[in-house]
Design an enzyme around this catalytic site. Sequence first.
Site, short mmCIF file in Angstrom:
data_model
loop_
_atom_site.label_atom_id
_atom_site.label_comp_id
_atom_site.label_asym_id
_atom_site.label_seq_id
_atom_site.Cartn_x
_atom_site.Cartn_y
_atom_site.Cartn_z
N ASP A 33 6.00 16.97 8.39
CA ASP A 33 6.71 15.70 8.36
C ASP A 33 7.87 15.70 9.35
O ASP A 33 8.17 14.70 10.00
CB ASP A 33 7.27 15.44 6.96
CG ASP A 33 6.24 14.73 6.09
OD1 ASP A 33 6.55 14.52 4.91
OD2 ASP A 33 5.16 14.38 6.59
N GLU A 114 18.37 7.71 -6.68
CA GLU A 114 17.26 8.16 -7.52
C GLU A 114 16.49 9.27 -6.81
O GLU A 114 16.50 9.34 -5.58
CB GLU A 114 16.32 7.00 -7.84
CG GLU A 114 15.70 6.40 -6.59
CD GLU A 114 15.19 4.99 -6.80
OE1 GLU A 114 13.98 4.86 -7.03
OE2 GLU A 114 15.98 4.03 -6.71
N LYS A 116 13.41 11.08 -5.04
CA LYS A 116 12.27 10.57 -4.26
C LYS A 116 11.01 11.26 -4.77
O LYS A 116 10.71 12.38 -4.40
CB LYS A 116 12.46 10.82 -2.77
CG LYS A 116 11.38 10.17 -1.91
CD LYS A 116 11.67 10.37 -0.43
CE LYS A 116 10.63 9.66 0.41
NZ LYS A 116 9.27 10.21 0.19
N ARG A 137 0.08 0.81 -1.53
CA ARG A 137 0.83 0.29 -0.38
C ARG A 137 -0.07 0.13 0.83
O ARG A 137 0.08 -0.81 1.60
CB ARG A 137 1.99 1.23 -0.03
CG ARG A 137 2.82 0.68 1.14
CD ARG A 137 4.08 1.49 1.36
NE ARG A 137 3.79 2.84 1.82
CZ ARG A 137 4.71 3.78 1.99
NH1 ARG A 137 5.97 3.51 1.70
NH2 ARG A 137 4.39 4.98 2.42
N LYS A 291 20.20 3.59 -2.12
CA LYS A 291 20.10 2.16 -1.84
C LYS A 291 21.46 1.50 -2.05
O LYS A 291 22.15 1.79 -3.04
CB LYS A 291 19.08 1.50 -2.77
CG LYS A 291 17.69 2.11 -2.72
CD LYS A 291 16.81 1.55 -3.83
CE LYS A 291 15.46 2.23 -3.85
NZ LYS A 291 14.65 1.81 -5.01
N CYS A 412 -17.90 22.26 25.97
CA CYS A 412 -18.92 21.93 26.99
C CYS A 412 -18.74 22.70 28.29
O CYS A 412 -19.55 22.58 29.20
CB CYS A 412 -18.90 20.43 27.28
SG CYS A 412 -17.44 19.88 28.20
N CYS A 433 -19.32 16.19 26.96
CA CYS A 433 -18.76 17.14 25.99
C CYS A 433 -19.20 16.75 24.59
O CYS A 433 -18.96 15.63 24.13
CB CYS A 433 -17.24 17.14 26.09
SG CYS A 433 -16.43 18.22 24.89
#
Length: 669
Positions: A33, A114, A116, A137, A291, A412, A433
């Site tokens: 990530d 909060e 995650k 989503r 938030k 190839c 290829c």
Amino acid sequence: MSESKQQYLEELKQQLHYHAVRYYVEDNPEIPDAEYDRMMRELMAIEAEHPEWISVDSPSQRVGGVALDSFRQVTHEIPMLSLDNAFSDEELESFLKRAQDRMPSAHIDAFCCEPKLDGLAVSLLYENGVLVQAATRGDGTTGENITENVRTIASVPLKLQGEGWPSRIEVRGEVFMPKAGFEKLNDIARKKGEKVFVNPRNAAAGSLRQLDSKITATRPLAFYAYSVGVVEGISLSSSHYQRFLQLKQWGLPMCPETKLVNGLESVKAFYADILNRRDALPYEIDGVVIKIDDIVIQEKLGFVARAPRWAIAYKFPAQEELTLLNDVEFQVGRTGAITPVAKLEPVFVGGVTVSNATLHNADEIERLGVMVGDTVVIRRAGDVIPQIVSVVKDRRKGDEKNIIFPTACPVCHSHVERIEGEAVTRCSGGLVCQAQRKEALKHFVSRKALDVDGLGDKVIEQLVDKEMVETPADLFTLSAGVLTVLERMGPKSAQNIVNALNVAKETTLARFLYSLGIREVGEATAANLARHFKTLEAIQTATHEQLIEVPDIGEVVARHITAFFAEEKNQRVVQALIEQGIVWPAVEELGSEIPQPLAGKVVVLTGTLTQLSRGDAKAALERLGAKVTGSVSKKTDIVFAGEAAGSKLTKAQELGVEIQTEQDLLALL
């Protein structure tokens, strides 16, 4: 210098699109990530410096993630966006400063914080207090209808409790699998000799995507609400946290760790506390979400293309382990990109057993100074995707071997080339290829290209391995009798594929262009080319100067297009496809002179259409000015009902929405 940077931007886009598909669709990520986030931030930084380079198909303009074909699709009335990430206190402070600078007269001090949760984002739609729809989503605009599966989750109320709830409300939240339930599920699987899930997130996602809801009902899933989407009938509190409490009164669960705090230092303290107690929590998390609590401020701050300006995910530090690099293999992608893949001594890190990691390219190998036999540091940034971040050189024994990048394609044996300014080394073999041929054919028949039903990856691989096809045109020469020689291919399945290929011959110019797999030509670019030039012949003969006049086509993409059509072998493939009977309707002129009788109308399609595909019908309605949505509401103006129309038709009748038939739609066209 500017041209080189723009070329690099295009390469970033390609890499981000590729890795988004690997992550969201194939559940087979290659990079951490942290690396994806770095690439995204680098792309967004370049686009911020050069906004004229932003294209509609840029990863910055969308949310990762693509809806699968197994479920009916749902269009979100309000997009379900992702969150931007912070990885340090400094980045958190920058987020808050940006928000405050945008609203200098406001005092931004209250924050809803909060954990995650590491699960799957879903949308729950309640009408008159009853759960009527649940959706994933997906890509943020379109998700999968998983209503029957979500109904099996005990913590999701099928009917809201108490009183005073809106006539219509969309509740968004996370479906996850608690640690205890995950361990129990895997224990049962082990005793039965079945495959176990690698982590709770995969278990939750796999459970929600079951076509048989009876299977989902046996899985220990849970749900926590985290926001509200569409609301009709009443006004909710102007405090995000108070909205949580209201949802709780109506029977919707919220994460018990959620807190309302004041001031930046309290936000940091919340983060530190959750990080410290992370392993003791009954569910997997990979950070905290912060938030701005004031809904009025949220609405004024608004959104960037893919995320709100009023919320951010503060990610936890990546988890790391040591392991041995046993070997390096080189894989070849659809565009010929040769990617070195590290084969590792399996190691458990961040909740999964890691045995492979990408090394990206020759530059990355040189930067790391890594050798086969080295002890390496593996990091799972964001607790999801592994990468090699460094080499423990003081553990070398002297028998390590240099990693030699191939001078010929490992598949190839064509020569490889690396264009100046690019980090990627590519095979020059094209469709000669076998690896590129497989990926090109998979792309050609994919849903957004020719959309050949039943012709999946395994069938394509067999066709190439058995040397039954070389180019896309060869697919249309296959007979049912020939196909039955493939493994697990009976006469009925073979005939279905032949029928699907015949159906796919009727397409659109935009889909045909996309199916050819021209570098950097995605759906949006293909559509722009079709609208601008109107005919395939005009595109084939277009000059570089003419191409860059097309919206969202820059120097790099224009070069790729001219190079593609200049290749004699590509010309032969295109001509062969036309000779096999691929056709499309003339591209209509778009402009103020074209009537738009449905301008501003909200339209819903339901039931089975016999004369048009759902995608073609949607595109046609949009050309007539309509906004096509996936659900019926009071805002819906027209419902076009095909055969066997179900609940949407019933709801439209109840609401008094105008109902028209497929024949009415065809008459409009």
